[in-house]
Motif scaffolding. Structure first.
Motif, PDB file in Angstrom:
ATOM      1  N   ASP A   8       0.972  -1.150   0.156  1.00 44.98           N
ATOM      2  CA  ASP A   8      -0.168   0.029   0.012  1.00 44.98           C
ATOM      3  C   ASP A   8       1.016   1.252  -0.050  1.00 44.98           C
ATOM      4  N   LYS A   9       0.362   2.275  -0.675  1.00 47.18           N
ATOM      5  CA  LYS A   9       1.270   3.292  -0.823  1.00 47.18           C
ATOM      6  C   LYS A   9       1.734   3.952   0.478  1.00 47.18           C
ATOM      7  N   PHE A  10       3.026   4.547   0.535  1.00 48.42           N
ATOM      8  CA  PHE A  10       3.629   4.990   1.779  1.00 48.42           C
ATOM      9  C   PHE A  10       4.823   6.021   1.380  1.00 48.42           C
ATOM     10  N   ASN A  11       5.346   6.600   2.344  1.00 49.09           N
ATOM     11  CA  ASN A  11       6.322   7.202   2.036  1.00 49.09           C
ATOM     12  C   ASN A  11       7.198   7.218   3.286  1.00 49.09           C
ATOM     13  N   ILE A  12       8.519   7.616   3.275  1.00 50.95           N
ATOM     14  CA  ILE A  12       9.426   7.635   4.356  1.00 50.95           C
ATOM     15  C   ILE A  12      10.258   8.898   4.507  1.00 50.95           C
ATOM     16  N   SER A  13      10.682   9.265   5.512  1.00 51.57           N
ATOM     17  CA  SER A  13      11.326  10.541   5.606  1.00 51.57           C
ATOM     18  C   SER A  13      12.890  10.639   5.283  1.00 51.57           C
ATOM     19  N   ASP A  14      13.493  11.729   5.037  1.00 53.59           N
ATOM     20  CA  ASP A  14      14.847  11.560   4.462  1.00 53.59           C
ATOM     21  C   ASP A  14      16.169  11.118   5.173  1.00 53.59           C
ATOM     22  N   ASN A  15      15.356  11.051   6.511  1.00 52.96           N
ATOM     23  CA  ASN A  15      16.547  10.585   7.562  1.00 52.96           C
ATOM     24  C   ASN A  15      16.435   9.090   7.739  1.00 52.96           C
ATOM     25  N   LYS A  16      15.858   8.431   6.826  1.00 57.30           N
ATOM     26  CA  LYS A  16      15.584   7.020   7.090  1.00 57.30           C
ATOM     27  C   LYS A  16      15.852   6.430   5.601  1.00 57.30           C
ATOM     28  N   THR A  17      16.261   5.023   5.675  1.00 54.82           N
ATOM     29  CA  THR A  17      16.168   4.406   4.444  1.00 54.82           C
ATOM     30  C   THR A  17      15.395   2.960   4.475  1.00 54.82           C
ATOM     31  N   MET A  18      15.172   2.346   3.501  1.00 55.86           N
ATOM     32  CA  MET A  18      14.191   1.236   3.631  1.00 55.86           C
ATOM     33  C   MET A  18      15.412   0.137   3.070  1.00 55.86           C
ATOM     34  N   LEU A  19      15.359  -1.222   3.862  1.00 53.64           N
ATOM     35  CA  LEU A  19      16.335  -2.243   3.582  1.00 53.64           C
ATOM     36  C   LEU A  19      15.502  -3.535   3.153  1.00 53.64           C
ATOM     37  N   PHE A  20      15.797  -3.981   2.412  1.00 49.81           N
ATOM     38  CA  PHE A  20      15.338  -5.629   1.991  1.00 49.81           C
ATOM     39  C   PHE A  20      16.273  -6.404   2.536  1.00 49.81           C
ATOM     40  N   ILE A  21      15.875  -7.404   3.431  1.00 46.38           N
ATOM     41  CA  ILE A  21      16.844  -8.154   3.824  1.00 46.38           C
ATOM     42  C   ILE A  21      16.218  -9.633   3.620  1.00 46.38           C
ATOM     43  N   MET A  22      17.250 -10.288   3.048  1.00 48.99           N
ATOM     44  CA  MET A  22      16.851 -11.868   2.710  1.00 48.99           C
ATOM     45  C   MET A  22      17.704 -12.842   3.355  1.00 48.99           C
ATOM     46  N   ASN A  23      17.340 -13.672   3.995  1.00 49.17           N
ATOM     47  CA  ASN A  23      18.022 -14.606   4.812  1.00 49.17           C
ATOM     48  C   ASN A  23      18.094 -16.236   3.996  1.00 49.17           C
ATOM     49  N   GLU A  24      18.823 -16.957   4.235  1.00 48.23           N
ATOM     50  CA  GLU A  24      18.908 -18.351   3.859  1.00 48.23           C
ATOM     51  C   GLU A  24      18.756 -19.238   4.889  1.00 48.23           C
ATOM     52  N   ILE A  25      17.995 -20.305   4.345  1.00 46.32           N
ATOM     53  CA  ILE A  25      17.753 -21.319   5.513  1.00 46.32           C
ATOM     54  C   ILE A  25      18.886 -22.109   5.671  1.00 46.32           C
ATOM     55  N   ASP A  26      19.312 -22.435   6.995  1.00 44.58           N
ATOM     56  CA  ASP A  26      20.417 -23.250   7.208  1.00 44.58           C
ATOM     57  C   ASP A  26      21.787 -22.530   6.690  1.00 44.58           C
ATOM     58  N   GLY A  27      21.993 -21.541   6.435  1.00 43.71           N
ATOM     59  CA  GLY A  27      23.071 -20.974   5.802  1.00 43.71           C
ATOM     60  C   GLY A  27      23.354 -19.160   6.134  1.00 43.71           C
ATOM     61  N   GLU A  28      24.576 -18.694   5.691  1.00 42.17           N
ATOM     62  CA  GLU A  28      25.055 -17.653   6.357  1.00 42.17           C
ATOM     63  C   GLU A  28      24.903 -16.542   5.350  1.00 42.17           C
ATOM     64  N   ARG A  29      24.468 -16.768   4.107  1.00 37.81           N
ATOM     65  CA  ARG A  29      24.286 -15.834   3.181  1.00 37.81           C
ATOM     66  C   ARG A  29      23.081 -15.092   3.518  1.00 37.81           C
ATOM     67  N   THR A  30      23.155 -13.535   3.844  1.00 35.38           N
ATOM     68  CA  THR A  30      22.449 -12.609   4.000  1.00 35.38           C
ATOM     69  C   THR A  30      22.418 -11.543   2.686  1.00 35.38           C
ATOM     70  N   LEU A  31      21.323 -11.269   2.222  1.00 31.93           N
ATOM     71  CA  LEU A  31      21.466 -10.107   1.217  1.00 31.93           C
ATOM     72  C   LEU A  31      20.503  -8.955   1.764  1.00 31.93           C
ATOM     73  N   THR A  32      21.241  -7.790   1.693  1.00 36.26           N
ATOM     74  CA  THR A  32      20.785  -6.675   2.036  1.00 36.26           C
ATOM     75  C   THR A  32      20.750  -5.377   0.989  1.00 36.26           C
ATOM     76  N   LEU A  33      19.836  -5.176   0.570  1.00 41.52           N
ATOM     77  CA  LEU A  33      19.670  -4.130  -0.357  1.00 41.52           C
ATOM     78  C   LEU A  33      19.059  -2.817   0.144  1.00 41.52           C
ATOM     79  N   GLU A  34      19.605  -1.661  -0.207  1.00 44.65           N
ATOM     80  CA  GLU A  34      19.021  -0.387   0.129  1.00 44.65           C
ATOM     81  C   GLU A  34      17.943   0.386  -0.985  1.00 44.65           C
ATOM     82  N   ILE A  35      16.822   0.788  -0.088  1.00 42.88           N
ATOM     83  CA  ILE A  35      15.940   1.513  -1.136  1.00 42.88           C
ATOM     84  C   ILE A  35      15.851   2.770  -0.545  1.00 42.88           C
ATOM     85  N   LYS A  36      16.455   3.520  -1.168  1.00 41.00           N
ATOM     86  CA  LYS A  36      16.800   5.210  -0.560  1.00 41.00           C
ATOM     87  C   LYS A  36      15.421   5.887  -0.843  1.00 41.00           C
TER      88      LYS A  36
END
Length: 121
Positions: A82-110
């Motif tokens: 649903d449409k939203f907005n975030i302030s300029d002093n924050k960033t949105m992070l996408f975090i994806m974790n692996e099952i039984d693994g240590e590979r975690t992907l983090t992407l910044e959505i400015k």
């Protein structure tokens, strides 16, 4: 991150919804089984101090997220909010974790990606 690459391909807005388009590539010879995906806000660091703000979790209302990424594969993912907005002093992070693994992907959505989102019809 250790053979898993991610790219923010675009942010779009239309019909009261916000669409985030990501591309995830598994460059390894090992499947990446997704344990969890989360979208959270994070304060932007300015110089040596970090702005203190409350973390917020965003839950997509729809996505085409697969349960895994096969070895040597690439997929485009769409997350709808649903449409939203975030302030300029924050960033949105996408975090994806692996099952039984240590590979975690983090992407910044400015914030500027969201504010300048392309309109779709």
């Amino acid at each position: 991150m250790r053979g898993i690459e991610g790219f923010v391909k675009g942010v779009y807005v239309g019909n009261g919804k916000l669409f985030v388009l990501l591309e995830i590539a598994n460059r390894t010879n090992i499947n990446y089984d997704v344990e969890s995906v989360s979208f959270i806000t994070s304060p932007i660091q300015t110089g040596r101090r970090q702005l203190e703000t409350e973390e917020k979790i965003f839950v997509p209302i729809w996505s085409n997220q697969p349960e895994n990424f096969s070895k040597k594969s690439s997929k485009k993912l769409v997350y709808v909010f649903d449409k939203f907005n975030i302030s300029d002093n924050k960033t949105m992070l996408f975090i994806m974790n692996e099952i039984d693994g240590e590979r975690t992907l983090t992407l910044e959505i400015k914030p500027k990606y969201i504010i300048n989102a392309d309109a779709i019809r």
